[in-house]
Design a protein around this motif. Structure first.
Motif, mmCIF file in Angstrom:
data_model
loop_
_atom_site.group_PDB
_atom_site.id
_atom_site.type_symbol
_atom_site.label_atom_id
_atom_site.label_comp_id
_atom_site.label_asym_id
_atom_site.label_seq_id
_atom_site.Cartn_x
_atom_site.Cartn_y
_atom_site.Cartn_z
ATOM 1 N N CYS A 108 0.920 -0.944 -0.489
ATOM 2 C CA CYS A 108 0.123 0.244 0.021
ATOM 3 C C CYS A 108 1.401 1.342 0.053
ATOM 4 C CB CYS A 108 -1.295 0.036 1.285
ATOM 5 S SG CYS A 108 -2.103 1.472 1.347
ATOM 6 N N GLU A 109 0.957 2.052 -0.742
ATOM 7 C CA GLU A 109 1.192 3.410 -0.932
ATOM 8 C C GLU A 109 -0.242 4.462 -0.892
ATOM 9 O OE1 GLU A 109 4.054 3.677 -1.446
ATOM 10 O OE2 GLU A 109 5.523 1.893 -2.025
ATOM 11 N N VAL A 110 0.631 5.638 0.108
ATOM 12 C CA VAL A 110 -0.416 6.449 -0.088
ATOM 13 C C VAL A 110 0.595 7.357 -0.830
ATOM 14 C CG1 VAL A 110 -0.982 8.619 1.874
ATOM 15 C CG2 VAL A 110 -0.505 6.188 2.755
ATOM 16 N N ARG A 116 2.930 10.946 -6.350
ATOM 17 C CA ARG A 116 1.765 9.948 -7.183
ATOM 18 C C ARG A 116 2.137 9.654 -8.388
ATOM 19 N NH1 ARG A 116 -3.497 11.191 -6.283
ATOM 20 N NH2 ARG A 116 -2.443 13.093 -5.641
ATOM 21 N N SER A 117 2.984 9.578 -9.617
ATOM 22 C CA SER A 117 2.951 9.589 -10.925
ATOM 23 C C SER A 117 4.139 8.176 -10.535
ATOM 24 C CB SER A 117 3.187 10.823 -11.557
ATOM 25 O OG SER A 117 2.283 11.489 -11.991
ATOM 26 N N LYS A 123 7.142 3.058 -9.981
ATOM 27 C CA LYS A 123 6.791 2.178 -8.842
ATOM 28 C C LYS A 123 6.096 0.891 -8.968
ATOM 29 C CE LYS A 123 8.352 3.237 -4.471
ATOM 30 N NZ LYS A 123 7.847 3.795 -2.847
ATOM 31 N N PHE A 124 5.151 0.685 -9.696
ATOM 32 C CA PHE A 124 4.013 0.247 -9.996
ATOM 33 C C PHE A 124 4.705 -1.819 -10.529
ATOM 34 C CE2 PHE A 124 -0.384 -1.919 -11.577
ATOM 35 C CZ PHE A 124 -0.688 -2.591 -10.599
ATOM 36 N N TYR A 136 -1.859 -3.899 -5.153
ATOM 37 C CA TYR A 136 -0.723 -3.098 -4.824
ATOM 38 C C TYR A 136 -2.138 -2.351 -4.653
ATOM 39 C CZ TYR A 136 1.505 0.777 -5.775
ATOM 40 O OH TYR A 136 2.371 2.337 -5.646
ATOM 41 N N VAL A 137 -2.047 -1.879 -3.318
ATOM 42 C CA VAL A 137 -3.112 0.066 -2.664
ATOM 43 C C VAL A 137 -3.073 0.821 -2.487
ATOM 44 C CG1 VAL A 137 -4.723 0.104 -0.783
ATOM 45 C CG2 VAL A 137 -4.951 -2.115 -1.352
ATOM 46 N N LEU A 138 -3.224 1.845 -3.576
ATOM 47 C CA LEU A 138 -3.217 3.248 -3.664
ATOM 48 C C LEU A 138 -4.086 4.247 -2.852
ATOM 49 C CD1 LEU A 138 -1.818 3.149 -7.207
ATOM 50 C CD2 LEU A 138 -0.312 3.139 -5.242
ATOM 51 N N ILE A 139 -3.801 5.055 -1.841
ATOM 52 C CA ILE A 139 -5.051 5.554 -0.964
ATOM 53 C C ILE A 139 -4.481 6.890 -1.097
ATOM 54 C CG2 ILE A 139 -5.775 6.253 0.347
ATOM 55 C CD1 ILE A 139 -4.184 3.525 1.863
ATOM 56 N N ASP A 140 -5.034 8.379 -1.994
ATOM 57 C CA ASP A 140 -4.922 9.511 -1.715
ATOM 58 C C ASP A 140 -5.078 10.203 -0.404
ATOM 59 O OD1 ASP A 140 -4.930 12.320 -2.727
ATOM 60 O OD2 ASP A 140 -5.617 11.640 -4.297
#
Length: 193
Positions: A108-110, A116-117, A123-124, A136-140
């Motif tokens: 998970c990345e915040v 962001r990019s 990275k992904f 993979y979880v991306l949290i804004d």
């Protein structure tokens, strides 16, 4: 760690410098990049997600890590520190190390404005080279918005998106779900970096 000149470092040189450094750095194919400090929202979100995962998985064969656990991605020659990672079963370490793992199941990345990019693209792509990596979880950190990528087959991923307060993020690689309200508990969107 004081880096005077721009030059390529070996992974071994990076690790020697990193273990004595006051601050964390990423290593990307020879380059050492200082990691920026987190905002209160970033830290709150990562902490909320980590705490919920860690509690839910406490008696199961998973290990949950937050922020300071180094990950080695050998195919891309990257050392990095994901915001939250889950490892299934035993930890696998980078050769000759006991502080750098290589087998995350979930990452998970915040997201921040500055990363962001990179988190969504390069990275992904690097994470996808890890055989154990499944989700993979991306949290804004600026609004209610979570993106989830779940591996279904070799080189096949399903994308899911969550934005409503009533939404519930359900992981596919482990038995875990969390309402967006819990991910964003105590987050103040009026605080911006």
């Amino acid at each position: 760690m004081q880096l005077q000149e721009k030059r390529n470092y070996s992974p071994t040189e990076y690790l020697e410098l990193e273990v004595i450094s006051e601050y964390r750095h990423e290593y990307i194919d020879g380059q050492i990049i200082p990691m920026t400090g987190g905002t209160p929202n970033h830290n709150q979100i990562a902490g909320n997600f980590y705490a919920a995962l860690n509690f839910a998985l406490k008696r199961q064969p998973y290990r949950v890590f937050v922020a300071d656990q180094r990950l080695w991605i050998p195919k891309k020659r990257i050392h990095t520190y994901p915001d939250v990672m889950v490892v299934a079963g035993s930890l696998e370490f980078s050769e000759g190390r006991k502080d750098t793992i290589t087998n995350p199941l979930v990452i998970c990345e915040v997201l921040s404005k500055s990363t962001r990019s990179y988190d969504k693209d390069e990275k992904f792509a690097a994470y996808r080279t890890i055989p154990s990596f499944q989700e993979y979880v991306l949290i804004d950190q600026y609004k209610n918005h979570v993106e989830q990528y779940s591996k279904t087959d070799e080189k096949k991923w399903i994308f899911s998106e969550y934005e409503e307060d009533s939404s519930i993020l359900i992981l596919s690689s482990i038995e875990f779900q969390i309402p967006l309200l819990d991910i964003y508990a105590k987050v103040d969107f009026d605080i911006q970096e």
